[in-house]
Design an enzyme around this catalytic site. Structure first.
Site, PDB file in Angstrom:
ATOM      1  N   ASP A   1      23.409  54.526  65.925  1.00 55.41           N
ATOM      2  CA  ASP A   1      23.908  55.892  66.089  1.00 55.41           C
ATOM      3  C   ASP A   1      24.412  56.119  67.517  1.00 55.41           C
ATOM      4  O   ASP A   1      25.453  56.745  67.738  1.00 55.41           O
ATOM      5  CB  ASP A   1      22.809  56.906  65.764  1.00 55.41           C
ATOM      6  CG  ASP A   1      22.502  56.961  64.273  1.00 55.41           C
ATOM      7  OD1 ASP A   1      23.300  56.426  63.478  1.00 55.41           O
ATOM      8  OD2 ASP A   1      21.461  57.539  63.905  1.00 55.41           O
TER       9      ASP A   1
ATOM     10  N   GLU B   1      31.529  53.098  60.478  1.00 58.09           N
ATOM     11  CA  GLU B   1      31.902  52.730  61.848  1.00 58.09           C
ATOM     12  C   GLU B   1      33.414  52.732  62.044  1.00 58.09           C
ATOM     13  O   GLU B   1      33.915  52.154  63.014  1.00 58.09           O
ATOM     14  CB  GLU B   1      31.321  51.357  62.206  1.00 58.09           C
ATOM     15  CG  GLU B   1      31.889  50.186  61.411  1.00 58.09           C
ATOM     16  CD  GLU B   1      31.147  49.915  60.113  1.00 58.09           C
ATOM     17  OE1 GLU B   1      31.228  48.778  59.626  1.00 58.09           O
ATOM     18  OE2 GLU B   1      30.471  50.831  59.608  1.00 58.09           O
TER      19      GLU B   1
ATOM     20  N   ASN C   1      22.946  47.384  63.731  1.00 58.81           N
ATOM     21  CA  ASN C   1      21.883  48.112  63.033  1.00 58.81           C
ATOM     22  C   ASN C   1      20.712  47.208  62.688  1.00 58.81           C
ATOM     23  O   ASN C   1      19.546  47.589  62.834  1.00 58.81           O
ATOM     24  CB  ASN C   1      22.435  48.746  61.752  1.00 58.81           C
ATOM     25  CG  ASN C   1      23.197  50.033  62.016  1.00 58.81           C
ATOM     26  OD1 ASN C   1      22.889  50.764  62.952  1.00 58.81           O
ATOM     27  ND2 ASN C   1      24.204  50.304  61.203  1.00 58.81           N
TER      28      ASN C   1
ATOM     29  N   ASP D   1      37.806  49.978  63.814  1.00 56.58           N
ATOM     30  CA  ASP D   1      36.529  49.624  63.210  1.00 56.58           C
ATOM     31  C   ASP D   1      35.714  48.826  64.227  1.00 56.58           C
ATOM     32  O   ASP D   1      36.200  47.828  64.789  1.00 56.58           O
ATOM     33  CB  ASP D   1      36.755  48.777  61.950  1.00 56.58           C
ATOM     34  CG  ASP D   1      35.463  48.498  61.210  1.00 56.58           C
ATOM     35  OD1 ASP D   1      35.076  49.322  60.372  1.00 56.58           O
ATOM     36  OD2 ASP D   1      34.848  47.449  61.488  1.00 56.58           O
TER      37      ASP D   1
END
Length: 332
Positions: free
Chosen positions: A208, A234, A199, A191
């Site tokens: 992204d 993620e 973000n 992770d």
């Protein structure tokens, strides 16, 4: 009025044409050979030249038979089949069919004008050429459909953003791996740390790109039999098939090191945490309990400060005759 004598006289005047076509065929053969030896050959030119050479060979054969006023020999009829096969292999289907039709009509014309026409032979040849054309078209259709099916299957198994296996496909691959006798290796749930901040601070497009960068790093670290997939958001899953504990730790160290270089790719610094499990840690080789255990260890890594991995207990037994046996293997 056109008579057979006039036809014979006309053929007597085309000897130069036969010689010229033979010479042209020799030159074309040399040109095809030279083009094939080039470092960057034009395959379209080679295809057209090879087909043209075969057509010229057939034309010379038919003209010679017509000039001699003799029946076409089986080998000469076979050359029409060879031309058809070559055209179907190298030319678009429509052009190949047109060339085949012209060649067949030329055979029929020579047979009729020389008075050596054999209706059965011409019928069999026509049916054979038609079967070759239909078979080629059907084969092309099968190949196209198979390729289309394979592409759709590949797309259905891939995550559209990263190109890694999606969760469904990864689960299927892992289930297959677990059913392999004496399956061994390390299974990791990964992770990206503080990904929401990436973000929020840099935008979703940067997020992204961060996921794509991580996927590229994982792909570079994969060895034979390994697997990487996007588990969701993620999170990633990584199978290090048959790896020892030592080599598995080396791979994760390389992963963390590569992610720290993300600013060189115009991304914020990235770190990753993970939990590792071994097959023997589940009472029965089943994916769900293993992933649940990996998930608990992942959260332990997060609680420990992130940017780290939680591994199975060092004292846990690993089946095998030597320490360098696979990190974790199923029982015998």
């Amino acid at each position: 009025m056109f008579t057979y004598q006039a036809y014979k006289k006309a053929l007597g005047d085309v000897g130069w044409l036969i010689g010229g076509m033979t010479l042209g065929g020799m030159l074309l053969s040399s040109a095809v050979l030279l083009m094939s030896l080039m470092s960057r050959p034009s395959f379209r030119t080679i295809r057209l030249s090879a087909t043209g050479l075969a057509a010229a060979w057939n034309a010379v054969t038919l003209l010679q038979a017509a000039q001699a006023g003799r029946a076409l020999q089986p080998a000469e009829l076979l050359s029409v089949g060879i031309l058809t096969a070559l055209a179907l292999a190298l030319l678009p289907f429509g052009a190949a069919v047109a060339l085949t039709g012209v060649a067949y009509l030329a055979v029929c014309a020579v047979s009729l004008l020389t008075g050596t026409a054999d209706a059965l032979t011409l019928l069999v040849l026509g049916v054979l050429l038609l079967a070759m054309a239909l078979g080629s078209e059907y084969g092309e259709h099968i190949v196209r459909e198979r390729a289309r099916t394979e592409v759709l299957q590949w797309l259905a198994s891939r995550d559209s953003l990263t190109g890694l296996l999606n969760r469904s496909a990864a689960e299927q691959e892992l289930e297959t791996w677990l059913q392999t006798p004496h399956a061994g290796g390390c299974l990791l749930l990964l992770d990206l740390d503080s990904f929401k901040q990436v973000n929020d601070c840099y935008g979703h497009s940067t997020g992204d790109r961060a996921l794509q960068y991580t996927a590229d790093v994982l792909r570079r670290l994969l060895g034979p039999g390994d697997l990487a997939g996007r588990w969701g958001g993620e999170e990633f899953v990584l199978l290090l098939n048959g790896r020892t504990a030592h080599t598995a730790r080396e791979v994760t160290a390389q992963l963390r090191s590569e992610l720290r270089r993300s600013p060189q790719a115009g991304l914020p610094p990235l770190t990753i945490s993970g939990g590792s499990v071994c097959v023997w840690e589940a009472q029965a080789p089943a994916l769900r309990p293993l992933m649940e255990l990996a998930d608990r260890r992942l959260y332990q890594a997060k609680a420990a400060g992130r940017d780290c991995f939680i591994w199975p207990p060092e004292q846990a037994p690993c089946h095998g005759p030597a320490p360098e046996q696979a990190c974790c293997t199923a029982g015998p």
